[in-house]
Design an enzyme around this catalytic site. Structure first.
Site, PDB file in Angstrom:
ATOM      1  CG  HIS A 285      24.326  42.149  48.389  1.00 35.37           C
ATOM      2  ND1 HIS A 285      24.489  43.462  48.533  1.00 35.37           N
ATOM      3  CD2 HIS A 285      23.548  41.677  48.632  1.00 35.37           C
ATOM      4  CE1 HIS A 285      23.174  44.045  48.314  1.00 35.37           C
ATOM      5  NE2 HIS A 285      22.657  43.014  48.036  1.00 35.37           N
ATOM      6  CG  HIS A 324      28.677  48.118  41.618  1.00 39.66           C
ATOM      7  ND1 HIS A 324      27.991  47.891  41.314  1.00 39.66           N
ATOM      8  CD2 HIS A 324      28.615  48.089  43.337  1.00 39.66           C
ATOM      9  CE1 HIS A 324      26.843  48.037  41.992  1.00 39.66           C
ATOM     10  NE2 HIS A 324      26.987  48.116  43.231  1.00 39.66           N
ATOM     11  CG  ASP A 380      30.933  46.975  50.743  1.00 40.84           C
ATOM     12  OD1 ASP A 380      29.760  48.488  51.931  1.00 40.84           O
ATOM     13  OD2 ASP A 380      29.708  46.222  50.557  1.00 40.84           O
TER      14      ASP A 380
HETATM   15  N1  ACO Z   1      38.819  42.273  42.394  1.00 38.14           N
HETATM   16  C1  ACO Z   1      40.326  41.208  41.570  1.00 38.14           C
HETATM   17  N2  ACO Z   1      39.560  41.744  40.477  1.00 38.14           N
HETATM   18  C2  ACO Z   1      38.242  41.536  40.048  1.00 38.14           C
HETATM   19  C3  ACO Z   1      37.784  42.051  41.173  1.00 38.14           C
HETATM   20  C4  ACO Z   1      38.046  42.190  42.044  1.00 38.14           C
HETATM   21  N3  ACO Z   1      37.448  43.199  43.331  1.00 38.14           N
HETATM   22  N4  ACO Z   1      36.205  42.448  40.176  1.00 38.14           N
HETATM   23  C5  ACO Z   1      36.259  41.843  39.539  1.00 38.14           C
HETATM   24  N5  ACO Z   1      37.183  41.446  39.174  1.00 38.14           N
HETATM   25  C6  ACO Z   1      37.372  40.832  37.825  1.00 38.14           C
HETATM   26  C7  ACO Z   1      37.351  39.369  37.514  1.00 38.14           C
HETATM   27  O1  ACO Z   1      38.367  38.493  37.936  1.00 38.14           O
HETATM   28  C8  ACO Z   1      36.536  39.269  36.465  1.00 38.14           C
HETATM   29  O2  ACO Z   1      38.547  39.229  35.357  1.00 38.14           O
HETATM   30  P1  ACO Z   1      38.428  38.272  34.255  1.00 38.14           P
HETATM   31  O3  ACO Z   1      37.333  39.275  33.185  1.00 38.14           O
HETATM   32  O4  ACO Z   1      40.122  38.608  33.026  1.00 38.14           O
HETATM   33  O5  ACO Z   1      38.257  36.930  34.550  1.00 38.14           O
HETATM   34  C9  ACO Z   1      36.649  40.892  35.832  1.00 38.14           C
HETATM   35  O6  ACO Z   1      37.547  41.826  36.612  1.00 38.14           O
HETATM   36  C10 ACO Z   1      35.061  41.079  35.911  1.00 38.14           C
HETATM   37  O7  ACO Z   1      33.792  40.819  36.927  1.00 38.14           O
HETATM   38  P2  ACO Z   1      32.913  39.706  36.868  1.00 38.14           P
HETATM   39  O8  ACO Z   1      33.584  39.237  38.887  1.00 38.14           O
HETATM   40  O9  ACO Z   1      32.750  39.040  35.914  1.00 38.14           O
HETATM   41  O10 ACO Z   1      32.245  41.097  37.048  1.00 38.14           O
HETATM   42  P3  ACO Z   1      30.699  40.959  38.868  1.00 38.14           P
HETATM   43  O11 ACO Z   1      30.094  42.070  37.682  1.00 38.14           O
HETATM   44  O12 ACO Z   1      30.799  39.567  38.110  1.00 38.14           O
HETATM   45  O13 ACO Z   1      31.122  40.941  39.975  1.00 38.14           O
HETATM   46  C11 ACO Z   1      31.099  41.909  42.148  1.00 38.14           C
HETATM   47  C12 ACO Z   1      31.062  42.460  40.459  1.00 38.14           C
HETATM   48  C13 ACO Z   1      30.664  40.618  42.252  1.00 38.14           C
HETATM   49  C14 ACO Z   1      30.937  42.580  42.682  1.00 38.14           C
HETATM   50  C15 ACO Z   1      33.026  41.658  41.768  1.00 38.14           C
HETATM   51  O14 ACO Z   1      33.438  42.787  41.663  1.00 38.14           O
HETATM   52  C16 ACO Z   1      33.541  41.411  43.284  1.00 38.14           C
HETATM   53  O15 ACO Z   1      33.679  40.025  43.245  1.00 38.14           O
HETATM   54  N6  ACO Z   1      34.129  42.359  44.538  1.00 38.14           N
HETATM   55  C17 ACO Z   1      34.594  42.005  45.612  1.00 38.14           C
HETATM   56  C18 ACO Z   1      33.777  41.616  46.396  1.00 38.14           C
HETATM   57  C19 ACO Z   1      33.416  43.620  46.922  1.00 38.14           C
HETATM   58  O16 ACO Z   1      33.449  44.353  47.064  1.00 38.14           O
HETATM   59  N7  ACO Z   1      31.568  43.505  47.151  1.00 38.14           N
HETATM   60  C20 ACO Z   1      31.069  44.864  46.862  1.00 38.14           C
HETATM   61  C21 ACO Z   1      30.457  44.660  46.143  1.00 38.14           C
HETATM   62  S1  ACO Z   1      28.970  46.252  46.698  1.00 38.14           S
HETATM   63  C22 ACO Z   1      27.889  46.246  47.948  1.00 38.14           C
HETATM   64  O17 ACO Z   1      27.204  44.704  46.980  1.00 38.14           O
HETATM   65  C23 ACO Z   1      27.000  46.605  48.727  1.00 38.14           C
END
Ligand code: ACO
Length: 466
Positions: A285, A324, A380
């Site tokens: 987050h 996201h 971010d």
């Molecule tokens: N890098 C690589 N792969 C990713 C990323 C990433 N940053 N984000 C998602 N994926 C992939 C997952 O592995 C998944 O792949 P799969 O379907 O082959 O297993 C697919 O994309 C879907 O991802 P989920 O994890 O299901 O997406 P979710 O909606 O649960 O997660 C989150 C969202 C937590 C923000 C995620 O994208 C992430 O971890 N990003 C990096 C952390 C980040 O930047 N957070 C800031 C968010 S903005 C904020 O809070 C202000």
């Protein structure tokens, strides 16, 4: 709200039911059909409860770990269309607010629902400015932290401690108490944040300067060494104010959900907001901006970007600042920040990390792995670069995020308290454990010899869920 009426019949109807705004479901376990009202594109989870196999059945529940498809409230504060990349506060686009308003104006808009008139904004600004000081005992409290304590941990503790200084805030239905809590939280958050930083640096705390703007005062409390009148570079002051606007609210995200969940117990607003600070601390987050900078430093040069991205695709890495839960398009906030990065870098010094970030973005947006999964830069990805250019250390990034998000948390907390449909938040569970076991005396217990203790190596935590 319209009265809901569900009909039960023994067999599925031959024709579709007459109510257009309804959902007809057939329980194949019993053959019974139910009609559920559809309002605002939702069915009420409680309407499922009538669906039972027999009279002893508890009734059907919705299973939704991480609330990926559950609306927990009705809200008129922030609108997001994740597919179209739209963000609006009280109906005003984030682009127009960043282009014209100040953070305090947006805070007022979030909390009271309308842009302030001139006298309203003057009064609001005056009240915030005149509550920026914290009780001297808070200083003593902060001094108890170790010199290298994470400032987010210090912020978490000190915001929680505020509730002990303002016990009347427990009267959450008193409009005056609510107003004062809003003012105090917005006013004191920058002071607590800056004090945490100065504590880490071993520097004396700098008291607020009422002559400065909200963002300017924060920069002064952070960086003033011995200037009688610290005056921040107006370009940097405005860039920080824009960052504050961009982070002010984002509907039902993890920390807002925490504020609402804890606030639903009718605890005082300082304690509810502390829950938001705790949720924001996590790397998925608010902690993501800190993780982005660490990632960029680890990559070292733009030439190493392709190799890093291969690691992401092999799932050895995560591309921090990408992806996201809601935006499946370019995060509109990231677009605005991208512009500010260039302006801030112009006013400060070149930062080689900007080149690495640009290369990462370019390559990821051109790679099927990311485009197929709709992974785009989020707010971010670039915010950390601006913080760094402002001289804010990495450990302070999430703290600086918490400052403006306070307005959103308060607006959501107030809306929660005015919502007659809300009760104490208490989800259900699907129980998967044992039942009806007989207590066994120690002498009769059998089982593996293995003694459970801390594992030799810490298991890797799954990085899922926002
Ligand atoms: N890098 C690589 N792969 C990713 C990323 C990433 N940053 N984000 C998602 N994926 C992939 C997952 O592995 C998944 O792949 P799969 O379907 O082959 O297993 C697919 O994309 C879907 O991802 P989920 O994890 O299901 O997406 P979710 O909606 O649960 O997660 C989150 C969202 C937590 C923000 C995620 O994208 C992430 O971890 N990003 C990096 C952390 C980040 O930047 N957070 C800031 C968010 S903005 C904020 O809070 C202000």
């Amino acid at each position: 709200m319209a009265t809901r009426q569900q009909t039960q019949t023994e067999a599925p109807p031959a024709e579709a039911p007459s109510k257009p705004d309804s959902l007809t479901v057939t329980d194949n376990r019993t053959g019974r059909t139910y009609e559920l009202e559809v309002t605002d594109g939702t069915v009420r989870a409680m309407d499922l409860r009538q669906i039972k196999v027999d009279d002893d059945d508890f009734g059907l529940m919705a299973y939704d770990p991480a609330f990926t498809n559950t609306a927990s409230c009705r809200s008129a504060i922030t609108y997001i269309d994740g597919d179209a990349g739209i963000l609006e506060h009280r109906g005003y686009s984030i682009e127009s607010l960043c282009g014209h308003a100040t953070y305090l104006e947006v805070a007022y808009l979030l909390i009271f629902g309308e842009l302030p008139t001139k006298p309203q904004l003057e009064r609001w600004t005056y009240d915030v400015t005149h509550h920026t000081f914290v009780h001297e005992d808070i200083k003593k409290f902060l001094e108890g932290f170790r010199y290298d304590s994470h400032p987010m941990g210090m912020l978490l503790a000190s915001v929680g401690a505020l509730s002990t200084f303002y016990p009347d805030a427990k009267q959450i239905d008193d409009p005056e108490e609510r107003y004062m809590a809003a003012i105090r939280l917005i006013a004191k958050m920058p002071t607590l944040a800056a004090f945490a930083y100065r504590h880490n640096q071993g520097l004396p705390y700098v008291y607020p300067d009422n002559e400065l703007s909200y963002a300017g005062n924060f920069l002064a409390m952070m960086f003033n060494m011995n200037e009688r009148q610290y005056r921040p570079d107006p370009r940097l002051e405005r860039a920080l104010d824009v960052l504050f606007i961009l982070h002010a609210d984002h509907e039902q995200n993890c920390s807002t959900n925490a504020v609402r969940g804890v606030g639903s117990s009718q605890v005082d607003p300082y304690s509810a907001v502390t829950a938001g600070v705790a949720a924001l601390y996590g790397p998925l987050h608010g902690g993501a901006n800190e993780a982005v900078l660490r990632m960029l430093r680890r990559i070292e040069t733009p030439e190493n970007v392709p190799e890093f991205l291969e690691g992401v695709k092999r799932r050895e890495e995560r591309l921090m600042g990408f992806g996201h839960r809601v935006y499946k398009n370019y995060d509109p906030r990231a677009r605005i920040i991208r512009k500010s990065v260039d302006e801030v870098i112009e006013a400060t010094a070149d930062n080689p990390l900007v080149d690495i970030a640009s290369e990462l973005e370019k390559r990821a947006l051109d790679d099927e792995f990311f485009t197929e999964r709709k992974l785009y830069p989020n707010v971010d990805f670039y915010s950390g670069l601006i913080y760094e250019a402002l001289g804010i250390p990495t450990t302070m990034f999430t703290v600086v995020f918490a400052i403006p998000r306070t307005a959103g948390w308060i607006a959501q907390w107030m809306e929660l308290n005015d919502d007659s449909e809300q009760k104490i938040a208490r989800p259900r569970q699907v129980y998967t454990g044992e039942r009806d076991r007989k207590y066994m005396p120690m002498s009769k217990r059998e089982g593996p010899e293995k003694i459970i203790g801390p594992p030799a190596r810490r298991p890797k935590r799954p990085r899922r869920g926002a």
